[in-house]
Design an enzyme around this catalytic site. Structure first.
Site, PDB file in Angstrom:
ATOM      1  N   LEU A 112       1.634   3.480  -2.094  1.00 34.49           N
ATOM      2  CA  LEU A 112       1.276   4.723  -2.795  1.00 34.49           C
ATOM      3  C   LEU A 112       0.208   5.508  -2.041  1.00 34.49           C
ATOM      4  O   LEU A 112      -0.318   6.493  -2.538  1.00 34.49           O
ATOM      5  CB  LEU A 112       0.823   4.422  -4.233  1.00 34.49           C
ATOM      6  CG  LEU A 112       1.898   3.765  -5.116  1.00 34.49           C
ATOM      7  CD1 LEU A 112       1.377   3.552  -6.541  1.00 34.49           C
ATOM      8  CD2 LEU A 112       3.187   4.588  -5.152  1.00 34.49           C
ATOM      9  N   GLY A 113      -0.110   5.075  -0.826  1.00 39.70           N
ATOM     10  CA  GLY A 113      -1.094   5.794  -0.017  1.00 39.70           C
ATOM     11  C   GLY A 113      -0.456   6.953   0.745  1.00 39.70           C
ATOM     12  O   GLY A 113       0.700   7.312   0.504  1.00 39.70           O
ATOM     13  N   GLN A 114      -1.241   7.501   1.677  1.00 39.94           N
ATOM     14  CA  GLN A 114      -0.796   8.712   2.382  1.00 39.94           C
ATOM     15  C   GLN A 114       0.517   8.481   3.159  1.00 39.94           C
ATOM     16  O   GLN A 114       1.423   9.308   3.110  1.00 39.94           O
ATOM     17  CB  GLN A 114      -1.886   9.178   3.360  1.00 39.94           C
ATOM     18  CG  GLN A 114      -1.589  10.540   3.974  1.00 39.94           C
ATOM     19  CD  GLN A 114      -2.407  10.838   5.235  1.00 39.94           C
ATOM     20  OE1 GLN A 114      -3.101   9.969   5.766  1.00 39.94           O
ATOM     21  NE2 GLN A 114      -2.331  12.057   5.704  1.00 39.94           N
ATOM     22  N   GLY A 124       0.834  -1.209   0.000  1.00 40.26           N
ATOM     23  CA  GLY A 124       0.000   0.000   0.000  1.00 40.26           C
ATOM     24  C   GLY A 124       0.861   1.248   0.000  1.00 40.26           C
ATOM     25  O   GLY A 124       0.495   2.286   0.564  1.00 40.26           O
ATOM     26  N   ASP A 180       2.234  -1.611  -4.498  1.00 34.83           N
ATOM     27  CA  ASP A 180       0.850  -1.161  -4.372  1.00 34.83           C
ATOM     28  C   ASP A 180       0.046  -1.913  -5.428  1.00 34.83           C
ATOM     29  O   ASP A 180       0.605  -2.543  -6.327  1.00 34.83           O
ATOM     30  CB  ASP A 180       0.759   0.356  -4.606  1.00 34.83           C
ATOM     31  CG  ASP A 180      -0.488   0.964  -3.963  1.00 34.83           C
ATOM     32  OD1 ASP A 180      -0.378   1.565  -2.886  1.00 34.83           O
ATOM     33  OD2 ASP A 180      -1.582   0.803  -4.545  1.00 34.83           O
ATOM     34  N   ILE A 181      -1.278  -1.801  -5.309  1.00 32.35           N
ATOM     35  CA  ILE A 181      -2.138  -2.507  -6.270  1.00 32.35           C
ATOM     36  C   ILE A 181      -2.190  -1.779  -7.625  1.00 32.35           C
ATOM     37  O   ILE A 181      -2.578  -2.367  -8.637  1.00 32.35           O
ATOM     38  CB  ILE A 181      -3.552  -2.685  -5.663  1.00 32.35           C
ATOM     39  CG1 ILE A 181      -4.318  -3.767  -6.408  1.00 32.35           C
ATOM     40  CG2 ILE A 181      -4.303  -1.373  -5.624  1.00 32.35           C
ATOM     41  CD1 ILE A 181      -5.565  -4.221  -5.688  1.00 32.35           C
ATOM     42  N   TYR A 209     -13.995  -0.631  10.489  1.00 34.75           N
ATOM     43  CA  TYR A 209     -12.556  -0.333  10.486  1.00 34.75           C
ATOM     44  C   TYR A 209     -11.955  -0.632  11.871  1.00 34.75           C
ATOM     45  O   TYR A 209     -10.922  -1.288  11.991  1.00 34.75           O
ATOM     46  CB  TYR A 209     -12.378   1.138  10.106  1.00 34.75           C
ATOM     47  CG  TYR A 209     -10.958   1.654  10.113  1.00 34.75           C
ATOM     48  CD1 TYR A 209     -10.026   1.201   9.186  1.00 34.75           C
ATOM     49  CD2 TYR A 209     -10.556   2.629  11.027  1.00 34.75           C
ATOM     50  CE1 TYR A 209      -8.735   1.704   9.178  1.00 34.75           C
ATOM     51  CE2 TYR A 209      -9.270   3.136  11.022  1.00 34.75           C
ATOM     52  CZ  TYR A 209      -8.363   2.670  10.094  1.00 34.75           C
ATOM     53  OH  TYR A 209      -7.094   3.173  10.083  1.00 34.75           O
ATOM     54  N   LYS A 257      -9.220  -3.334  13.174  1.00 36.00           N
ATOM     55  CA  LYS A 257      -7.982  -2.901  13.842  1.00 36.00           C
ATOM     56  C   LYS A 257      -7.771  -3.674  15.149  1.00 36.00           C
ATOM     57  O   LYS A 257      -6.654  -4.103  15.435  1.00 36.00           O
ATOM     58  CB  LYS A 257      -7.995  -1.390  14.080  1.00 36.00           C
ATOM     59  CG  LYS A 257      -7.789  -0.584  12.805  1.00 36.00           C
ATOM     60  CD  LYS A 257      -6.432  -0.879  12.175  1.00 36.00           C
ATOM     61  CE  LYS A 257      -6.219  -0.233  10.832  1.00 36.00           C
ATOM     62  NZ  LYS A 257      -4.972  -0.668  10.168  1.00 36.00           N
TER      63      LYS A 257
HETATM   64  N1  SER Z   1      -7.115   8.476  10.141  1.00 39.49           N
HETATM   65  C1  SER Z   1      -7.883   7.273  10.262  1.00 39.49           C
HETATM   66  C2  SER Z   1      -9.288   7.483   9.855  1.00 39.49           C
HETATM   67  O1  SER Z   1      -9.766   8.567  10.028  1.00 39.49           O
HETATM   68  C3  SER Z   1      -7.852   6.782  11.672  1.00 39.49           C
HETATM   69  O2  SER Z   1      -6.974   5.750  11.767  1.00 39.49           O
HETATM   70  O3  SER Z   1      -9.904   6.581   9.405  1.00 39.49           O
END
Ligand code: SER
Length: 319
Positions: free
Chosen positions: A10-12, A8, A34-35, A142, A146
């Protein structure tokens, strides 16, 4: 010898972590994956790029073996707001991807770093100065992935001896790649709009405190924890870390010091507001400070000056 595979990438986080790690460990030692079919032009394309779907365990194993990878930094995941829109997909990618990475790590004997989040907490958690070890009953998909991920990482360490490490990141603020579908993203978008329009409409309500961190501190956290002496780590995964906690009005006031006419109004999004309300106001990160020397540099004040300076240098807005 360290050979790092970032998923991943290429993400933030990955966009900046790839460059920071190449600088620290050597350009040829860090594989960006990355994908996406191609790596965008720019400094990140100067090193190795592999197309890698974390839902394909054979492909992960092949990439690890091809490059003799010693450490996997697993970042590929869906964020909180996208996760609420697509819960089944969030479960599949966040849990499936992590499971595949841990299995490859077990077989290939690589170390793993993977981030958890403030989202691993829920409404039953103490909201202020949230302890390292406390109630975790998140109410977002999410967050569920986690917490389950934290447990899975601990399990792979206890059961198979995999060297898995991780932190609970707060909202991350950066000026290179935009975050993709999180709840804390407002604290990034506000800087762009402040420079472009002199105003921002926040989807998070005034008075909503969340933990935040500027990207240079987040990158430092990953590398410091990866390099930390294992003997000092009583926890391994899911260290609470934070650099600041603020609510939208405080952020706006800080921006106003640089852009005096900056105006903020609100159009609260009930979904993302609900998510934010279920998360802590501020974390206690003393365990990370004790066990591996976590010590962030940026405050709301210094981050805001730097964000605005960096974005202006990129030609964002004209204020
Ligand atoms: N920055 C993330 C979100 O807002 C929290 O891990 O989903």
């Amino acid at each position: 010898m360290t050979k790092i595979l970032i998923t991943g990438a290429l993400g933030q986080i990955g966009t900046e972590l790839t460059l920071a790690m190449r600088e620290r460990y050597g350009a040829s030692e860090v594989i960006c994956s990355d994908i996406k079919d191609t790596c965008p032009e720019g400094p990140i394309s100067e090193g190795v790029y592999e197309v890698l779907d974390v839902m394909n365990p054979q492909a992960i194993a092949a990439t690890v073996s091809k490059h003799k990878v010693t450490h996997i930094v697993h970042l590929a995941a869906l964020l909180s707001a996208v996760g609420e829109a697509h819960p089944a997909r969030a479960w599949e990618i966040n849990m499936g991807g992590l499971f595949h990475v841990l299995e490859v790590a077990r077989e290939a004997k690589t170390a793993v770093f993977t981030p958890s989040s403030i989202a691993a907490f829920g409404p039953g958690t103490p909201v202020d100065n949230t302890p390292q070890d406390t109630i975790q009953r998140p109410t977002t998909m999410y967050g569920v992935t986690k917490v389950a991920g934290e447990l899975l990482c601990d399990y792979y360490h206890l059961k198979f001896g995999v060297d898995v490490r991780g932190v609970r990141f707060p909202g991350l603020i950066s000026h290179e790649a935009l975050p993709g579908g999180g709840t804390t993203d407002y604290a990034v978008h506000i800087y762009y709009d402040a420079l472009k329009k002199g105003s921002y409409t926040s989807y998070i309500a005034a008075g909503t405190y969340m933990d935040m961190m500027y990207m240079p501190d987040a990158l430092q956290a990953i590398m410091t924890l990866l390099e930390a002496d294992a003997a000092r780590l009583k926890h391994r995964n899911a260290f609470n870390i934070t650099a600041m906690a603020f609510e939208p009005e405080e952020l706006a006031a800080e921006i106003r010091k640089h852009i005096p006419g900056f105006v903020m109004d609100y159009d609260v999004d009930p979904i993302r507001q609900g998510i934010a309300d279920s998360w802590p106001n501020s974390l206690d990160d003393s365990v990370a400070r004790e066990e591996w020397g976590w010590n962030p540099v940026y405050t709301l004040e210094t981050m805001t000056s730097d964000m605005l300076k960096q974005l202006k240098n990129k030609g964002i807005g004209n204020r």
